[in-house]
Design a protein around this motif. Structure first.
Motif, mmCIF file in Angstrom:
data_model
loop_
_atom_site.group_PDB
_atom_site.id
_atom_site.type_symbol
_atom_site.label_atom_id
_atom_site.label_comp_id
_atom_site.label_asym_id
_atom_site.label_seq_id
_atom_site.Cartn_x
_atom_site.Cartn_y
_atom_site.Cartn_z
ATOM 1 N N ALA A 283 0.823 -1.202 0.000
ATOM 2 C CA ALA A 283 0.000 0.000 0.000
ATOM 3 C C ALA A 283 0.857 1.253 0.000
ATOM 4 O O ALA A 283 0.528 2.240 -0.659
ATOM 5 C CB ALA A 283 -0.937 0.000 1.207
ATOM 6 N N VAL A 284 1.957 1.228 0.735
ATOM 7 C CA VAL A 284 2.839 2.401 0.789
ATOM 8 C C VAL A 284 3.398 2.707 -0.596
ATOM 9 O O VAL A 284 3.383 3.851 -1.060
ATOM 10 C CB VAL A 284 3.993 2.177 1.790
ATOM 11 N N GLY A 285 3.922 1.670 -1.275
ATOM 12 C CA GLY A 285 4.518 1.892 -2.583
ATOM 13 C C GLY A 285 3.498 2.165 -3.662
ATOM 14 O O GLY A 285 3.650 3.100 -4.451
ATOM 15 N N SER A 286 2.424 1.361 -3.701
ATOM 16 C CA SER A 286 1.478 1.426 -4.817
ATOM 17 C C SER A 286 0.484 2.573 -4.713
ATOM 18 O O SER A 286 -0.080 2.980 -5.736
ATOM 19 C CB SER A 286 0.708 0.102 -4.927
ATOM 20 N N MET B 147 9.220 -1.365 -6.827
ATOM 21 C CA MET B 147 8.347 -1.743 -7.939
ATOM 22 C C MET B 147 6.935 -1.195 -7.753
ATOM 23 O O MET B 147 6.299 -0.754 -8.717
ATOM 24 C CB MET B 147 8.304 -3.258 -8.087
ATOM 25 N N GLY B 148 6.450 -1.198 -6.510
ATOM 26 C CA GLY B 148 5.112 -0.676 -6.248
ATOM 27 C C GLY B 148 5.006 0.796 -6.584
ATOM 28 O O GLY B 148 3.961 1.266 -7.056
ATOM 29 N N ASN B 149 6.082 1.540 -6.336
ATOM 30 C CA ASN B 149 6.087 2.959 -6.688
ATOM 31 C C ASN B 149 5.856 3.149 -8.182
ATOM 32 O O ASN B 149 5.129 4.049 -8.616
ATOM 33 C CB ASN B 149 7.430 3.569 -6.277
ATOM 34 N N LEU B 150 6.466 2.284 -9.003
ATOM 35 C CA LEU B 150 6.307 2.371 -10.460
ATOM 36 C C LEU B 150 4.958 1.828 -10.917
ATOM 37 O O LEU B 150 4.230 2.489 -11.660
ATOM 38 C CB LEU B 150 7.433 1.606 -11.156
ATOM 39 N N THR B 151 4.636 0.605 -10.486
ATOM 40 C CA THR B 151 3.406 -0.025 -10.975
ATOM 41 C C THR B 151 2.158 0.672 -10.439
ATOM 42 O O THR B 151 1.144 0.766 -11.139
ATOM 43 C CB THR B 151 3.376 -1.517 -10.611
ATOM 44 N N GLY B 152 2.226 1.170 -9.201
ATOM 45 C CA GLY B 152 1.092 1.918 -8.662
ATOM 46 C C GLY B 152 0.877 3.213 -9.427
ATOM 47 O O GLY B 152 -0.265 3.611 -9.695
ATOM 48 N N ALA B 153 1.973 3.887 -9.770
ATOM 49 C CA ALA B 153 1.870 5.111 -10.574
ATOM 50 C C ALA B 153 1.299 4.792 -11.957
ATOM 51 O O ALA B 153 0.523 5.577 -12.522
ATOM 52 C CB ALA B 153 3.240 5.774 -10.706
ATOM 53 N N MET B 154 1.671 3.633 -12.494
ATOM 54 C CA MET B 154 1.142 3.234 -13.805
ATOM 55 C C MET B 154 -0.376 3.061 -13.751
ATOM 56 O O MET B 154 -1.091 3.456 -14.680
ATOM 57 C CB MET B 154 1.816 1.940 -14.268
ATOM 58 N N VAL B 155 -0.880 2.465 -12.675
ATOM 59 C CA VAL B 155 -2.330 2.288 -12.549
ATOM 60 C C VAL B 155 -3.018 3.647 -12.444
ATOM 61 O O VAL B 155 -4.018 3.919 -13.126
ATOM 62 C CB VAL B 155 -2.668 1.421 -11.314
ATOM 63 N N PHE B 156 -2.478 4.517 -11.590
ATOM 64 C CA PHE B 156 -3.057 5.849 -11.400
ATOM 65 C C PHE B 156 -3.070 6.631 -12.711
ATOM 66 O O PHE B 156 -4.066 7.263 -13.080
ATOM 67 C CB PHE B 156 -2.255 6.601 -10.336
ATOM 68 N N LEU C 214 -5.604 -1.637 -0.225
ATOM 69 C CA LEU C 214 -5.643 -1.356 1.207
ATOM 70 C C LEU C 214 -6.109 -2.580 1.991
ATOM 71 O O LEU C 214 -5.583 -2.870 3.071
ATOM 72 C CB LEU C 214 -6.556 -0.167 1.491
ATOM 73 N N ARG C 215 -7.095 -3.290 1.446
ATOM 74 C CA ARG C 215 -7.583 -4.488 2.140
ATOM 75 C C ARG C 215 -6.497 -5.550 2.215
ATOM 76 O O ARG C 215 -6.311 -6.190 3.261
ATOM 77 C CB ARG C 215 -8.803 -5.048 1.419
ATOM 78 N N ALA C 216 -5.749 -5.724 1.137
ATOM 79 C CA ALA C 216 -4.674 -6.715 1.135
ATOM 80 C C ALA C 216 -3.526 -6.304 2.040
ATOM 81 O O ALA C 216 -2.751 -7.147 2.489
ATOM 82 C CB ALA C 216 -4.159 -6.919 -0.285
#
Length: 332
Positions: free
Chosen positions: A38-41, A253-262, A158-160
């Motif tokens: 959650a922090v990264g994504s 990776m979450g920082n990148l992939t989460g930004a990609m989703v957003f 967030l749930r996960a």
């Protein structure tokens, strides 16, 4: 010479901002008891997406829906996920190889990154297909569907993340170095200051790059698709380099992939609502390459449950292929 100096200074400001941001985000995640996913994504991804988010919004507001404002805005929207899926993945994989000296799998929460990439492939495809809808009413419906998809993504992430928090020994918060338990207010102050520095540095970088690009005859759309995202995506790239170096691969990776989703859901929804959203061949080609580059680590996670740094390096080939296409074989 002045533009080169501004480039160097702006790059330094972005680096300092990225370092302060990663430190603040880690403390915020610990304070809120959130897992690394959650922090990264979500927290890191949305925070560092702010600079490039402002580019299309300002282009639409200043240029209306006219050709130039539309081209700059759409180019910036498509350029962000393209840059993340190609160049940012390449830099992350190269950093992992550089610091670990072997092609070892990234030590990350595979479910988090696979979910991110799966959502990206779905919503970005939806955003691209919206270009072919016959009426603005249907396109506005697609925009609402993209916003709903991102809301679902945030809920699931967030749930996960519940129960995934791990207490860590973090470096002291830079604005409160004398305490091992900084207040939430001080954490938010540091994050806000870091984001201001990142936005300021990214804007200076763009202002320095644009005159150079225009002077050598780069079209407005190509400028906004390739040149501008290099600057505005620097925060994600630097954050991921810092986290990879510290062994925090899920955050990286979450920082990148989460930004990609957003940036493939919320931001295209704005573009669809404010422009005719008619993508030309070059725009569609960049989207196709971004989806292809993201598919490689996604399939690796589905089949093997891991991502190797060398698989991320392939993103660089997609980026280079696009550059060669633009300048050697222009698509009309």
């Amino acid at each position: 010479m002045r533009d080169i100096g501004l480039l160097i200074v702006s790059l330094g400001i972005i680096l300092i901002g990225a370092e302060a941001f990663t430190n603040g985000i880690e403390w915020l995640g610990q304070k809120l008891m959130l897992g690394a996913g959650a922090v990264g994504s979500i927290l890191a991804a949305v925070g560092t997406a702010l600079p490039e988010t402002m580019v299309p919004i300002m282009a639409f507001l200043s240029g209306g829906v006219g050709p130039e404002g539309s081209d700059i805005g759409i180019g910036a929207i498509l350029g962000a996920p393209f840059m993340l899926a190609t160049l940012a993945f390449f830099i992350t994989g190269f950093t992992a190889l550089l610091f670990r000296r072997r092609n070892l799998p990234l030590q990350l929460d595979a479910k988090v990154v696979q979910r991110d990439l799966g959502f990206f492939l779905f919503v970005y495809t939806m955003a691209i297909l919206a270009s072919f809808l016959p009426s603005q009413l249907l396109k506005n419906g697609a925009a609402l569907a993209l916003l709903a998809a991102y809301a679902i993504y945030v809920f699931l992430t967030l749930r996960a993340s519940k129960g995934g928090h791990k207490q860590e020994d973090l470096a002291p918060l830079y604005v409160a170095t004398r305490t091992n338990n900084p207040s939430l207010v001080m954490i938010l102050v540091q994050i806000a200051l870091a984001l201001i520095a990142i936005v300021f540095g990214a804007r200076g970088f763009v202002n320095a790059v644009q005159p150079i690009a225009v002077s050598i005859g780069i079209p407005v759309f190509v400028l906004s698709l390739i040149i501008t995202p290099i600057a505005t995506e620097l925060p994600e790239k630097f954050n991921s380099v810092l986290w990879i170096r510290r062994g925090k691969d899920t955050l990286a990776m979450g920082n990148l992939t989460g930004a990609m989703v957003f940036q493939s859901s919320v931001i295209p929804a704005i573009g669809i609502a404010l422009t005719p959203w008619k993508l030309d061949a070059l725009a569609l080609w960049s989207a196709f390459l971004a989806l292809g580059a993201a598919m490689i680590p996604y399939l690796s996670l589905r089949r093997k449950g891991v991502i190797f740094p060398t698989s991320l390096l392939i993103g660089g080939a997609f980026y280079l292929f696009f550059i060669l296409t633009v300048f050697r074989f222009p698509i009309q």
